[in-house]
Design a protein around this motif. Structure first.
Motif, PDB file in Angstrom:
ATOM      1  N   LEU A 187     -15.671 101.558  -8.032  1.00  0.00           N
ATOM      2  CA  LEU A 187     -16.144 102.374  -6.908  1.00  0.00           C
ATOM      3  C   LEU A 187     -16.588 101.425  -5.795  1.00  0.00           C
ATOM      4  O   LEU A 187     -17.238 100.423  -6.059  1.00  0.00           O
ATOM      5  N   LYS A 188     -16.231 101.753  -4.592  1.00  0.00           N
ATOM      6  CA  LYS A 188     -16.372 100.766  -3.518  1.00  0.00           C
ATOM      7  C   LYS A 188     -17.631 100.915  -2.665  1.00  0.00           C
ATOM      8  O   LYS A 188     -17.983 100.026  -1.917  1.00  0.00           O
ATOM      9  N   ARG A 189     -18.298 102.085  -2.752  1.00  0.00           N
ATOM     10  CA  ARG A 189     -19.412 102.297  -1.813  1.00  0.00           C
ATOM     11  C   ARG A 189     -20.707 102.634  -2.562  1.00  0.00           C
ATOM     12  O   ARG A 189     -20.721 103.539  -3.397  1.00  0.00           O
ATOM     13  N   LEU A 190     -21.751 101.912  -2.234  1.00  0.00           N
ATOM     14  CA  LEU A 190     -23.049 102.149  -2.875  1.00  0.00           C
ATOM     15  C   LEU A 190     -24.119 102.316  -1.794  1.00  0.00           C
ATOM     16  O   LEU A 190     -24.141 101.559  -0.829  1.00  0.00           O
ATOM     17  N   CYS A 191     -24.959 103.321  -1.975  1.00  0.00           N
ATOM     18  CA  CYS A 191     -26.035 103.561  -1.013  1.00  0.00           C
ATOM     19  C   CYS A 191     -27.383 103.511  -1.729  1.00  0.00           C
ATOM     20  O   CYS A 191     -27.593 104.231  -2.711  1.00  0.00           O
ATOM     21  N   MET A 192     -28.281 102.653  -1.271  1.00  0.00           N
ATOM     22  CA  MET A 192     -29.655 102.654  -1.789  1.00  0.00           C
ATOM     23  C   MET A 192     -30.505 103.463  -0.817  1.00  0.00           C
ATOM     24  O   MET A 192     -30.423 103.276   0.399  1.00  0.00           O
ATOM     25  N   SER A 193     -31.293 104.365  -1.366  1.00  0.00           N
ATOM     26  CA  SER A 193     -32.086 105.221  -0.497  1.00  0.00           C
ATOM     27  C   SER A 193     -33.567 105.110  -0.825  1.00  0.00           C
ATOM     28  O   SER A 193     -33.960 105.121  -1.996  1.00  0.00           O
ATOM     29  N   ASP A 194     -34.389 105.007   0.204  1.00  0.00           N
ATOM     30  CA  ASP A 194     -35.838 104.932   0.018  1.00  0.00           C
ATOM     31  C   ASP A 194     -36.520 105.513   1.248  1.00  0.00           C
ATOM     32  O   ASP A 194     -35.877 106.201   2.062  1.00  0.00           O
ATOM     33  N   LYS A 195     -37.801 105.245   1.376  1.00  0.00           N
ATOM     34  CA  LYS A 195     -38.534 105.687   2.565  1.00  0.00           C
ATOM     35  C   LYS A 195     -39.400 104.518   3.010  1.00  0.00           C
ATOM     36  O   LYS A 195     -40.628 104.633   3.162  1.00  0.00           O
ATOM     37  N   SER A 196     -38.737 103.375   3.164  1.00  0.00           N
ATOM     38  CA  SER A 196     -39.482 102.139   3.415  1.00  0.00           C
ATOM     39  C   SER A 196     -40.132 102.117   4.791  1.00  0.00           C
ATOM     40  O   SER A 196     -41.036 101.304   5.032  1.00  0.00           O
TER      41      SER A 196
END
Ligand code: ATP
Length: 361
Positions: A187-196
């Protein structure tokens, strides 16, 4: 850190089957039926009767030695659901499910969001190819560790504090797992999500660890979105995501949003995983006391969950076969009333078992 052993592969598997309460007891046997028909390898199933009945009868939730037994003698746990109106405190559910999650250190909560038939999404003009992503939720830390307290409880001046706990080790291992999953599945796309931008300490740690770990995976296009932006984007255009990794609280919310986009609770699978060690697989839905005992519970979420378990065991072909069978059942409307069909739970299980037996390699 060495690469993570993603699979608990082997020529044979020993599975603890824990149907639990309510519709968990109806859908889990259907999954076992389908697994038996699909898998032509040594696979042993051992039934565990932990749940509300046992708790009410014997006062036992998680029996002594249970965690060690599961860890040492089993490859995976196929779980149904826990929750019973006769136990309003839900103590047995907390002891068993949270107990296993923490004591087996199941730090990965994997929640695939995959549209298996176009008609199931509430999104307009979206089809199967637009919705095929997986959310990895950190499963052992964050706001769910139960650290906090009250001050002046019950008074007008009451203060309630709940701590958000993030360890470097915990953040690193879930981010790394997400990257490893992407690599393993190409899989080519990775998204890290936070509320930094608002959580300037806890999620600053997520930012720093993400920037470090992503260096090791140059072939994966990785990016960051704040969780509020992710919530908007996943509805606006879900086709832009392959892998999402986030903290415990945000993962809880975003994966339920995803479940609705892909057909609702009756279809959503999940895995609670410790790479290379005994892991627990459960449909996302609960025990649904309102429909329990009527034979109408949708077993597809549990069957997809079993497919995730096979993938974890490294048995890719059989895992794909289970997913194909669910796709076929949806196409031919061999489904329960919640999905617009007329079949009972067991009849869906029979149909799927027949399908996989005919199509097994
Ligand atoms: P929980 O145990 O998580 O507190 P719950 O048992 O009250 O929740 P869920 O099982 O999560 O409820 O589901 C909510 C409702 O969705 C159910 O009452 C039921 O009507 C429907 N539902 C959930 N799972 C299924 C399923 N597998 N088949 C059909 N309907 C389902």
């Amino acid at each position: 850190m060495a690469n993570i052993p993603l699979r608990k592969g082997g020529p044979a598997a020993r599975i603890a089957v824990l149907p639990g309460d309510g519709i968990g007891r109806e859908v889990t046997p259907e999954s076992v039926k389908v697994l038996r028909a699909a898998v032509n390898r040594p696979m042993e199933f051992v039934d565990l009767d932990w749940g509300a009945d046992k708790f009410l009868r014997e006062g036992v939730t998680l029996p002594p030695g249970a965690v060690e037994m599961l860890r040492d003698e089993f490859d995976a746990i196929l779980f149904g659901a826990l929750g019973d109106p006769r136990v309003p405190s839900n103590q047995h559910a907390a002891d068993i499910l949270l107990g296993l999650r923490f004591k087996l250190d199941l730090y990965v909560n994997a929640r695939p969001v995959e549209l298996l038939h176009d008609r199931l999404t509430p999104l307009r003009n979206r089809s199967e190819r637009d919705l095929r992503l997986i959310v990895f939720r950190e499963n052992t830390e964050g706001l769910y560790v139960g650290v906090g307290g009250f001050f002046k409880k019950g008074t007008p001046d009451e203060v309630a504090v709940q701590e958000d706990m993030n360890t470097r080790k915990g953040v690193e291992r879930i981010i790394r797992y997400a990257f490893e999953h992407a690599r393993w599945h190409n899989l080519k796309r990775l998204c890290m999500s936070d509320k930094s931008n608002a959580m300037t300490f806890a999620h600053d740690l997520w930012q720093r660890v993400f920037k470090e770990v992503r260096q090791e995976y140059p072939e994966i296009e990785s990016r960051h979105l704040y969780i509020d932006t992710l919530a908007m984007e996943i509805v606006r255009d879900p086709s832009q995501f392959d892998v999402i990794v986030t903290c415990n609280l945000f993962g809880d919310i975003i994966s339920d949003l995803g479940a609705q986009l892909a057909g609702g609770l009756g279809l959503a699978p999940s895995g609670n995983i410790h790479p290379g060690a005994t892991s627990l697989f459960e449909p996302v839905h609960g025990s649904a006391p309102n429909i329990a005992g009527k034979g109408v519970a949708n077993p597809l979420g549990s069957v997809l969950t079993s497919g995730m378990m096979l993938d974890f065991l490294g048995w890719k072909d059989e895992a794909a076969l289970l997913k194909d069978s669910v796709r076929a059942a949806l196409r031919e409307n061999k489904v329960t009333p919640d999905l617009g069909g007329a079949l009972k739970t067991a009849a869906v299980g029979d149909w799927l078992a027949d399908y996989v037996a005919k199509n097994a390699k």
